[in-house]
Structures are given as C-alpha cells and as structure tokens.
Design an enzyme around this catalytic site. Structure first.
Site, PDB file in Angstrom:
ATOM      1  N   GLU A 231      23.806   9.903  11.210  1.00 39.06           N
ATOM      2  CA  GLU A 231      24.713   9.087  10.381  1.00 39.06           C
ATOM      3  C   GLU A 231      25.242  10.032   9.313  1.00 39.06           C
ATOM      4  O   GLU A 231      24.504  10.395   8.393  1.00 39.06           O
ATOM      5  CB  GLU A 231      23.951   7.940   9.713  1.00 39.06           C
ATOM      6  CG  GLU A 231      23.390   6.912  10.657  1.00 39.06           C
ATOM      7  CD  GLU A 231      24.444   6.028  11.279  1.00 39.06           C
ATOM      8  OE1 GLU A 231      25.616   6.102  10.867  1.00 39.06           O
ATOM      9  OE2 GLU A 231      24.084   5.284  12.200  1.00 39.06           O
ATOM     10  N   CYS A 265      28.612   6.521   1.807  1.00 40.16           N
ATOM     11  CA  CYS A 265      29.254   7.143   2.974  1.00 40.16           C
ATOM     12  C   CYS A 265      30.449   6.316   3.424  1.00 40.16           C
ATOM     13  O   CYS A 265      31.445   6.864   3.868  1.00 40.16           O
ATOM     14  CB  CYS A 265      28.243   7.302   4.099  1.00 40.16           C
ATOM     15  SG  CYS A 265      27.300   5.809   4.378  1.00 40.16           S
TER      16      CYS A 265
HETATM   17  P1  NAP Z   1      22.576  16.337   2.552  1.00 43.40           P
HETATM   18  O1  NAP Z   1      22.623  17.494   1.653  1.00 43.40           O
HETATM   19  O2  NAP Z   1      22.896  16.520   3.971  1.00 43.40           O
HETATM   20  O3  NAP Z   1      21.102  15.721   2.384  1.00 43.40           O
HETATM   21  C1  NAP Z   1      20.651  14.664   3.198  1.00 43.40           C
HETATM   22  C2  NAP Z   1      19.220  14.960   3.627  1.00 43.40           C
HETATM   23  O4  NAP Z   1      19.212  16.076   4.511  1.00 43.40           O
HETATM   24  C3  NAP Z   1      18.301  15.350   2.465  1.00 43.40           C
HETATM   25  O5  NAP Z   1      17.011  14.860   2.735  1.00 43.40           O
HETATM   26  C4  NAP Z   1      18.323  16.866   2.528  1.00 43.40           C
HETATM   27  O6  NAP Z   1      17.204  17.455   1.948  1.00 43.40           O
HETATM   28  C5  NAP Z   1      18.331  17.063   4.013  1.00 43.40           C
HETATM   29  N1  NAP Z   1      18.840  18.362   4.458  1.00 43.40           N
HETATM   30  C6  NAP Z   1      19.985  18.961   4.091  1.00 43.40           C
HETATM   31  N2  NAP Z   1      20.157  20.121   4.781  1.00 43.40           N
HETATM   32  C7  NAP Z   1      19.067  20.226   5.607  1.00 43.40           C
HETATM   33  C8  NAP Z   1      18.639  21.192   6.555  1.00 43.40           C
HETATM   34  N3  NAP Z   1      19.374  22.279   6.820  1.00 43.40           N
HETATM   35  N4  NAP Z   1      17.473  20.982   7.205  1.00 43.40           N
HETATM   36  C9  NAP Z   1      16.727  19.900   6.945  1.00 43.40           C
HETATM   37  N5  NAP Z   1      17.090  18.936   6.058  1.00 43.40           N
HETATM   38  C10 NAP Z   1      18.243  19.101   5.401  1.00 43.40           C
HETATM   39  O7  NAP Z   1      23.476  15.150   2.078  1.00 43.40           O
HETATM   40  P2  NAP Z   1      23.955  14.846   0.604  1.00 43.40           P
HETATM   41  O8  NAP Z   1      25.167  15.628   0.369  1.00 43.40           O
HETATM   42  O9  NAP Z   1      22.843  14.902  -0.350  1.00 43.40           O
HETATM   43  O10 NAP Z   1      24.286  13.298   0.833  1.00 43.40           O
HETATM   44  C11 NAP Z   1      25.525  12.808   0.987  1.00 43.40           C
HETATM   45  C12 NAP Z   1      26.061  12.889   2.407  1.00 43.40           C
HETATM   46  O11 NAP Z   1      25.367  11.984   3.250  1.00 43.40           O
HETATM   47  C13 NAP Z   1      27.496  12.489   2.426  1.00 43.40           C
HETATM   48  O12 NAP Z   1      28.217  13.235   3.352  1.00 43.40           O
HETATM   49  C14 NAP Z   1      27.401  11.057   2.866  1.00 43.40           C
HETATM   50  O13 NAP Z   1      28.597  10.522   3.388  1.00 43.40           O
HETATM   51  C15 NAP Z   1      26.315  11.126   3.859  1.00 43.40           C
HETATM   52  N6  NAP Z   1      25.746   9.815   4.077  1.00 43.40           N
HETATM   53  C16 NAP Z   1      25.964   9.207   5.273  1.00 43.40           C
HETATM   54  C17 NAP Z   1      25.487   7.927   5.483  1.00 43.40           C
HETATM   55  C18 NAP Z   1      25.712   7.222   6.786  1.00 43.40           C
HETATM   56  O14 NAP Z   1      25.006   6.245   7.045  1.00 43.40           O
HETATM   57  N7  NAP Z   1      26.645   7.621   7.614  1.00 43.40           N
HETATM   58  C19 NAP Z   1      24.777   7.293   4.476  1.00 43.40           C
HETATM   59  C20 NAP Z   1      24.598   7.948   3.274  1.00 43.40           C
HETATM   60  C21 NAP Z   1      25.071   9.209   3.094  1.00 43.40           C
HETATM   61  P3  NAP Z   1      17.262  18.141   0.484  1.00 43.40           P
HETATM   62  O15 NAP Z   1      17.523  17.061  -0.491  1.00 43.40           O
HETATM   63  O16 NAP Z   1      15.898  18.700   0.385  1.00 43.40           O
HETATM   64  O17 NAP Z   1      18.347  19.166   0.540  1.00 43.40           O
END
Ligand code: NAP
Length: 463
Positions: A231, A265
């Site tokens: 997602e 999101c």
């Molecule tokens: P993010 O950086 O991708 O973080 C999300 C999760 O992934 C966190 O637990 C993060 O851990 C982990 N993570 C990131 N890179 C990783 C890697 N290389 N290996 C393992 N884990 C990893 O996302 P964000 O920027 O904080 O959050 C916002 C994004 O999420 C936006 O793009 C938003 O649209 C999307 N989102 C989508 C939905 C949906 O249902 N479609 C819902 C909510 C949010 P750390 O915190 O430790 O980095």
C-alpha cells in the site's frame, strides 16, 4: 535511524528505544513462530472473540490510546480519538464476519459430489508487516486484524517515530488474551529486513509506506519467493464537475487536503476543477483554508496539526521550491502558523506543467495542487496522468454521470461527492505505483491464507 518519540509540537525527545540486534530479531521471529504453533489451531470463533476484546479495550481506554498518537506524530486529538474508534471498528468487523468468510467453499466440479471438492483457508505462518507513522494504530489494525483472524501471527516493524504506538498495539493483543507473540513488535533496522525475509518461518510481507520502501521490500520478498502486498503513496484526483455543489465540494476539499495535516495517502492532493466553476471553487477553497487554526494538537480548538517531524517539513519545503523552479505558481494561502514545532503553512500550487516532476509528486502535507480542466475529458486526462492510482473523488449532482466517470479513473477507489474515505467495512488499496493487494473485508482476509483444495475422490472412478 533510531527509534524515538519526539513530540512534533514541542520538538522534545520524550523517549528513545534501541534498535534490535540481529540476535534480538532472531528471538522475535522465534517468538512469533512459536505463537503460530498454537494460534493456528484455535477456532476462528475464538480468534474473533479476542479481536472483539481488543476492540472493547481500545474503546474503554480511548483517551490514553489517543494521547499516545498525538504525542508521537502530532495529529489533532479529535482525529486521534477517531482513529482509535476506526481501529476498534475494524477489529469488530472481523470478530463479526471473519469466521463466516473463512469457512470452506465447496466447488461444483464435474464428476464429484456436492461436498467432495472443498476450498479451505489455511493460515500461512509468520507475516512481516512494515507500517508507517501517519495512522499508527489504523495501519497496524487494517493489515493485522485479517492476518490474525486467519490464524497467522504478525511480526511488526513500525515506523521509527512511533515506537510507543507499536508497543501499545503489542500490549493490546496480549491484554485481549492472545497468546504471547501473536503480535510481536521488533524495532528492526532497514537492513534487518533481509534477515527477516530470508527466514523460512516468515511466509510473507505486507508493507504500507513510500514507493522506495515498497520497491526495496518487494525485491527482497521476490528474491526469497515470498508473497508481498504493498500500500504505497497516492496523489488522489479530486474532480469537481460544472454541475457540482461547488460550496460543498470546496468545503470537503479543505478537509480532504488538510486532515491529519495533509499526511494521508488518500488525501485530495490534486484538485481538478472544471473551467466554468474554477473561480467560484477557488474563492471558497481559499476562504476555507484561511480559516484553519494551527496550534497545539491537544487543544480541541486547533484545526491544523503540525507535521509528524521537522524532517517532514524540510522535505515539503524542498518539493515546493522545486515546483517553483519548474515554473508552477506557488502561494501561501493559510493563516500564519506557530514558529515552533513542525508546522507548514498551507500552500497552493497552480499552473503546473503536466510533464513536470511536480505533477507526479506526492506532497505529504498541506500543499494543494490545483488544475483547471477545460471539460470532463480534460479532467480525466489530468487525473490519469499521475503515476499513482490510489483513490479519487468526483463531485457532481448527477450521480449516474459521476459513476460513469469513476469507471474511467485508473485507481483502486473512487468516492462520489466525498474525499476518498477510510472505513472499516469498505476495502482499501490502489493500482499503478500505489501498490498491489487489497486490505479490509474478505479481500484482506484472503491475501495471506493458503487457499488449499481438498478433494475426495472415488478410488474406483476414472481419473
Ligand atoms: P516510509 O519512509 O516508506 O516508511 C514506512 C515504513 O517503511 C516505516 O516503518 C519505515 O521505517 C519503513 N521503511 C522505509 N524504508 C525501508 C527499507 N528500505 N526497509 C525496511 N523498511 C523500510 O514512508 P513515509 O514517508 O514515512 O510515509 C509516508 C508514505 O506512506 C507516503 O508515500 C504515503 O502515501 C504512504 N502511505 C500509504 C498508505 C496506503 O495505504 N496506501 C497509507 C499511509 C501512508 P523507518 O521509520 O524506520 O524508516
């Protein structure tokens, strides 16, 4: 990256938590796998009872649970309360409907009796779940309730800025009576994902987050031949047709773009308004945004929360500066925001070239992209030009027309006369770069089950 609670309103670091060593990750997988041994053989009705108890516990202690959300990621206390209730409703949905949805299905296969060919839904094992900070309970419950209902166990890696929310979710399941380890939280590093996904006891992964994280986790899953669901981000089109109730559309747009401080999101990120009602819409929209009050998220009078962190503000600033460099018109339209805390003043971006980076960018905060569409065809063209395909909205008084237009949008969800919603009993998910797989209802339940066929054959019959 370190796990810490930092209050986004004050900037104060409230608590820190050490990142798990590889030995601790191993212990966590063992714990989740051990729990799977007993959890898988409980009845679906029993698992449903535990989920119902978890829902009751959330409701019974809603103020404490909501307070943790506001402390860790800064959302308005009223929105935090709503998130607690939404999470309880999802748990309750599976408590009520999960057992029925998991019952075997009998297939009408040629030459077999009515109950000879059964499709049964078996759990798979430990499922790794990587979750974001923007809805620290809802995201965990949205993916977790169906996983657990199906008899899997869950190894949770939550975002590093919401460690106490992660612990609250782990504690909730234990307090509800689930065996220890059914939901195992682990403060892993990104690098540890390789260790987790190469472990044969871990049978799949569900990630909610950014495209980069999704691509990295999905690649690891593929290397290890594990199922994944993603997602990811979104840049929902919010189309206002010329026959819409313009005032209502503008009011909903103010909410759709600014709730959770714009960090949703499926926020209404790209407002696409037909030429004949554009000026009217913009006037109302400006007025609505101007009226938002930024301040302490614990104060019920506040209507615009800080962002989740100072880094989130920096990222948005860079994106907005790039939009300006690309020739877009950038204008701050919100009232001034406090000069401390992770606030971002609401900003409007117009005159966006469709082939620019800006048009393809997800702004995760109170930045509105506004497009003027010549007609309905043009609106569909602009809407589908995005690399994302999460949700979308159509505003029109003519519901049949809006429903027809909805079918032309390349997204996983479309809401008519409302911003894209988050409901306990309506599925959630996207297409294109917004990911794959569906969460909630029976679709979510079926993502991580082994749909096994069991055939009773007549030994003397033909093959
Ligand atoms: P993010 O950086 O991708 O973080 C999300 C999760 O992934 C966190 O637990 C993060 O851990 C982990 N993570 C990131 N890179 C990783 C890697 N290389 N290996 C393992 N884990 C990893 O996302 P964000 O920027 O904080 O959050 C916002 C994004 O999420 C936006 O793009 C938003 O649209 C999307 N989102 C989508 C939905 C949906 O249902 N479609 C819902 C909510 C949010 P750390 O915190 O430790 O980095």
């Amino acid at each position: 990256m370190a796990y810490a609670t930092t209050n986004p309103y004050t900037g104060e670091v409230v608590a820190t938590f050490p990142t798990a060593t590889s030995e601790q990750v191993e212990v966590a997988i063992t714990r989740a796998d051990h729990a799977y041994g007993s959890w898988r053989s409980t009845t679906a009705e029993h698992r449903g009872d535990i989920l119902q108890r978890a829902a009751d516990l959330l409701r019974g202690d809603h103020a404490r649970y909501a307070g943790i959300l506001t402390l860790e990621m800064g959302k308005l206390i009223g929105e935090a309360e709503a998130e607690v209730e939404l999470s309880a409703r999802i748990l309750e949905y599976y408590a009520r409907h999960g057992a029925d949805a998991l019952r075997p299905r009998f297939l009408h296969a040629e030459g077999f009796g009515d109950t000879d060919v059964a499709l049964v839904n078996d759990p798979m094992g430990v499922i790794f779940t990587v979750e974001p900070w923007n809805f620290p309970y809802y995201q965990v419950v949205r993916v977790g309730a169906p996983l657990l209902m199906a008899g899997n166990t869950m190894l949770l890696k939550h975002a590093s800025n919401v460690p106490q929310s992660a612990l609250a979710m782990e504690g909730l399941l234990e307090e509800a009576g689930a065996p220890e380890g059914v939901l195992t939280n682990v403060f892993t590093s990104h690098q540890a994902s390789e260790q987790v996904l190469s472990d044969p006891r871990v049978r799949g992964v569900a990630l909610t987050g950014s495209e980069g994280a999704g691509a990295s986790i999905a690649a690891l899953a593929a290397q290890n031949l594990k199922k994944s669901t993603l997602e990811l981000g979104g840049a929902d089109a919010y189309i206002v047709l010329e026959d819409a109730e313009v005032e209502k559309a503008a009011q909903w747009a103010v909410f759709g773009r600014h709730w959770n401080a714009g960090q949703v999101c499926c926020s209404a990120k790209r407002l696409i308004v037909l030429d004949s009602v554009y000026d009217h819409f913009l006037e109302d929209y400006r007025r609505g945004v101007q009226a938002l009050v930024a301040g302490d998220p614990m104060d019920p009078a506040t209507t615009l929360a800080p962002l989740s962190s100072a880094e989130a503000v920096d990222i948005l600033r860079v994106q907005v500066a790039h939009a300006r460099d690309e020739g877009a018109t950038v204008e701050e339209i919100g009232a001034a925001v406090p000069d401390h805390g992770a606030f971002f003043r609401p900003t409007l971006v117009t005159d966006i070239p469709l082939d620019s980076d800006t048009a393809s960018t997800e702004f995760f905060g109170p930045v509105s992209q506004l497009y003027r569409a010549a007609d309905e065809e043009d609106a569909v063209r602009i809407a589908n030009a995005s690399p994302f395909g999460l949700g979308g909205s159509v505003f029109s008084r003519d519901i049949a027309r809006a429903q027809r237009l909805a079918r032309r949008l390349d997204t996983g969800m479309v809401y008519i006369n409302q911003p894209t919603g988050v409901k306990a009993d309506i599925p959630f998910g996207g297409t294109k770069r917004s990911g794959y797989g569906r969460e909630l209802i029976d679709l979510g339940l079926m993502e991580f089950v082994n749909q096994k066929v069991v055939v009773v054959a007549d030994i003397d019959g033909s093959f």
